[in-house]
Design a protein around this motif. Structure first.
Motif, PDB file in Angstrom:
ATOM      1  N   GLU A 107       0.826  -1.205   0.000  1.00 59.35           N
ATOM      2  CA  GLU A 107       0.000   0.000   0.000  1.00 59.35           C
ATOM      3  C   GLU A 107       0.862   1.257   0.000  1.00 59.35           C
ATOM      4  O   GLU A 107       0.549   2.239  -0.686  1.00 59.35           O
ATOM      5  CB  GLU A 107      -0.931  -0.017   1.212  1.00 59.35           C
ATOM      6  N   ASN A 108       1.950   1.242   0.759  1.00 60.36           N
ATOM      7  CA  ASN A 108       2.852   2.388   0.764  1.00 60.36           C
ATOM      8  C   ASN A 108       3.481   2.611  -0.603  1.00 60.36           C
ATOM      9  O   ASN A 108       3.633   3.753  -1.058  1.00 60.36           O
ATOM     10  CB  ASN A 108       3.937   2.197   1.825  1.00 60.36           C
ATOM     11  N   LYS A 113      -6.616  11.656  -1.355  1.00 63.33           N
ATOM     12  CA  LYS A 113      -7.822  10.846  -1.541  1.00 63.33           C
ATOM     13  C   LYS A 113      -7.484   9.363  -1.479  1.00 63.33           C
ATOM     14  O   LYS A 113      -8.230   8.569  -0.884  1.00 63.33           O
ATOM     15  CB  LYS A 113      -8.501  11.177  -2.866  1.00 63.33           C
ATOM     16  N   ALA A 114      -6.360   8.968  -2.067  1.00 62.53           N
ATOM     17  CA  ALA A 114      -5.964   7.559  -2.040  1.00 62.53           C
ATOM     18  C   ALA A 114      -5.694   7.100  -0.611  1.00 62.53           C
ATOM     19  O   ALA A 114      -6.051   5.977  -0.233  1.00 62.53           O
ATOM     20  CB  ALA A 114      -4.731   7.343  -2.909  1.00 62.53           C
ATOM     21  N   PHE A 115      -5.071   7.971   0.188  1.00 63.67           N
ATOM     22  CA  PHE A 115      -4.803   7.615   1.582  1.00 63.67           C
ATOM     23  C   PHE A 115      -6.100   7.341   2.331  1.00 63.67           C
ATOM     24  O   PHE A 115      -6.242   6.311   3.003  1.00 63.67           O
ATOM     25  CB  PHE A 115      -4.032   8.733   2.282  1.00 63.67           C
ATOM     26  N   PHE A 116      -7.060   8.261   2.240  1.00 62.53           N
ATOM     27  CA  PHE A 116      -8.302   8.088   2.994  1.00 62.53           C
ATOM     28  C   PHE A 116      -9.163   6.968   2.412  1.00 62.53           C
ATOM     29  O   PHE A 116      -9.910   6.313   3.146  1.00 62.53           O
ATOM     30  CB  PHE A 116      -9.068   9.408   3.059  1.00 62.53           C
ATOM     31  N   THR A 117      -9.048   6.723   1.122  1.00 63.85           N
ATOM     32  CA  THR A 117      -9.718   5.565   0.529  1.00 63.85           C
ATOM     33  C   THR A 117      -9.172   4.281   1.138  1.00 63.85           C
ATOM     34  O   THR A 117      -9.927   3.388   1.541  1.00 63.85           O
ATOM     35  CB  THR A 117      -9.515   5.557  -0.996  1.00 63.85           C
ATOM     36  N   ASP A 158      -1.099  -3.227   9.047  1.00 59.39           N
ATOM     37  CA  ASP A 158      -0.079  -3.474   8.023  1.00 59.39           C
ATOM     38  C   ASP A 158       0.054  -4.946   7.655  1.00 59.39           C
ATOM     39  O   ASP A 158       0.919  -5.317   6.862  1.00 59.39           O
ATOM     40  CB  ASP A 158       1.280  -2.929   8.469  1.00 59.39           C
ATOM     41  N   ARG A 159      -0.831  -5.801   8.188  1.00 62.29           N
ATOM     42  CA  ARG A 159      -0.749  -7.236   7.915  1.00 62.29           C
ATOM     43  C   ARG A 159      -1.672  -7.677   6.789  1.00 62.29           C
ATOM     44  O   ARG A 159      -1.727  -8.858   6.457  1.00 62.29           O
ATOM     45  CB  ARG A 159      -1.065  -8.038   9.181  1.00 62.29           C
ATOM     46  N   PHE A 160      -2.412  -6.742   6.216  1.00 55.86           N
ATOM     47  CA  PHE A 160      -3.256  -7.092   5.075  1.00 55.86           C
ATOM     48  C   PHE A 160      -3.256  -5.937   4.081  1.00 55.86           C
ATOM     49  O   PHE A 160      -2.982  -4.788   4.433  1.00 55.86           O
ATOM     50  CB  PHE A 160      -4.678  -7.452   5.511  1.00 55.86           C
ATOM     51  N   ASP A 161      -3.541  -6.269   2.818  1.00 55.06           N
ATOM     52  CA  ASP A 161      -3.494  -5.300   1.724  1.00 55.06           C
ATOM     53  C   ASP A 161      -4.894  -5.048   1.173  1.00 55.06           C
ATOM     54  O   ASP A 161      -5.690  -5.984   1.010  1.00 55.06           O
ATOM     55  CB  ASP A 161      -2.631  -5.822   0.566  1.00 55.06           C
ATOM     56  N   VAL A 162      -5.164  -3.772   0.858  1.00 53.46           N
ATOM     57  CA  VAL A 162      -6.389  -3.409   0.152  1.00 53.46           C
ATOM     58  C   VAL A 162      -6.018  -2.536  -1.043  1.00 53.46           C
ATOM     59  O   VAL A 162      -4.916  -1.996  -1.122  1.00 53.46           O
ATOM     60  CB  VAL A 162      -7.374  -2.640   1.067  1.00 53.46           C
TER      61      VAL A 162
END
Length: 255
Positions: free
Chosen positions: A152-153, A166-170, A191-195
């Motif tokens: 995500e980072n 916007k991407a951060f708050f999404t 930080d243990r899962f990705d969206v």
């Protein structure tokens, strides 16, 4: 498939919740004095005490409206007086109706931000919702480095600066909605899962390090509740029909 371009309609008088439906209610927290007084009368002692702890009157009023509207909405499905509803909480603080009032069947979740609340309701499956206001003065990359996954980072840093907030708050709403649906709070490290978070990318849970099967168990859906706001609905399962309702004081509570 849920269309994120939601239409927030007035509910029908003969409102029903079918087993394959999710109802999401949008509640404006700025209400009239008469509405505020009426809703306050339906709250429990604990809910009133919690509202009174807020220093500013605006925050006290919004707490009363969000909890009062939740009671008014749930009471319509249950055909019970709003003031009689009783809630329990799991060890992580997630609220539910007591079993005697339908808590084993009717599931709900609430989120509020920037003068707006969203209340999601369904049957027989876990649900979570999160709502955030897009703040351009927020240190997104700094917070993301502490809470987001490496993937995500990397996606966030790859975006043009004008798209990063916007991407951060999404991303944040997708992660929060998921952990609220699971009902274990921040015992699940963010930080243990990705969206997904890139613009135009459908909301989805991509990976869960400790339990990859979670990806197929949960569905995430983007909601658009208003300008400069982002929201995500997390649902156990996939097949569903979304109906979005606009809450009005006169539609669910007696003036």
């Amino acid at each position: 498939m849920i269309d994120p371009l939601n239409s927030w309609n007035s509910p029908p008088k003969d409102l029903k919740l079918e087993s394959n439906e999710i109802h999401v209610w949008r509640v404006f927290l700025a209400q009239t004095v008469s509405c505020l007084q009426s809703l306050q009368q339906t709250l429990s002692t604990d809910e009133r005490t919690k509202a009174e702890r807020f220093y500013f009157q605006k925050d006290r009023s919004q707490s009363i409206v969000s909890r009062g509207a939740l009671r008014a909405i749930l009471s319509r499905y249950l055909d019970l007086d709003p003031s009689t509803l009783r809630f329990g909480y799991n060890p992580y603080g997630k609220p539910s109706l007591i079993a005697e009032q339908g808590g084993d069947t009717l599931r709900f979740n609430l989120s509020h931000s920037h003068g707006l609340a969203l209340i999601a309701i369904t049957k027989n499956r876990n649900i979570g919702i999160d709502l955030e206001s897009i703040r351009t003065d927020f240190p997104c990359q700094q917070i993301a480095e502490s809470f987001f996954s490496p993937l995500e980072n990397a996606v966030l840093r790859s975006l043009p600066l004008h798209l990063q907030h916007k991407a951060f708050f999404t991303c944040w709403t997708r992660k929060e909605a998921y952990i609220k649906a699971v009902g274990k709070g921040l015992s699940i490290p963010l930080d243990r899962f990705d969206v997904t978070l890139a613009p135009g990318e459908p909301a989805a849970l991509l990976n869960f390090q400790e339990n990859p099967q979670e990806v197929s168990r949960w569905s995430l859906f983007e909601l658009i509740p208003g300008s400069e706001l982002v929201a995500t609905l997390a649902l156990e399962g996939s097949r569903c029909q979304l109906l979005c309702w606009q809450w009005q004081y006169s539609s669910l509570a007696n003036p």
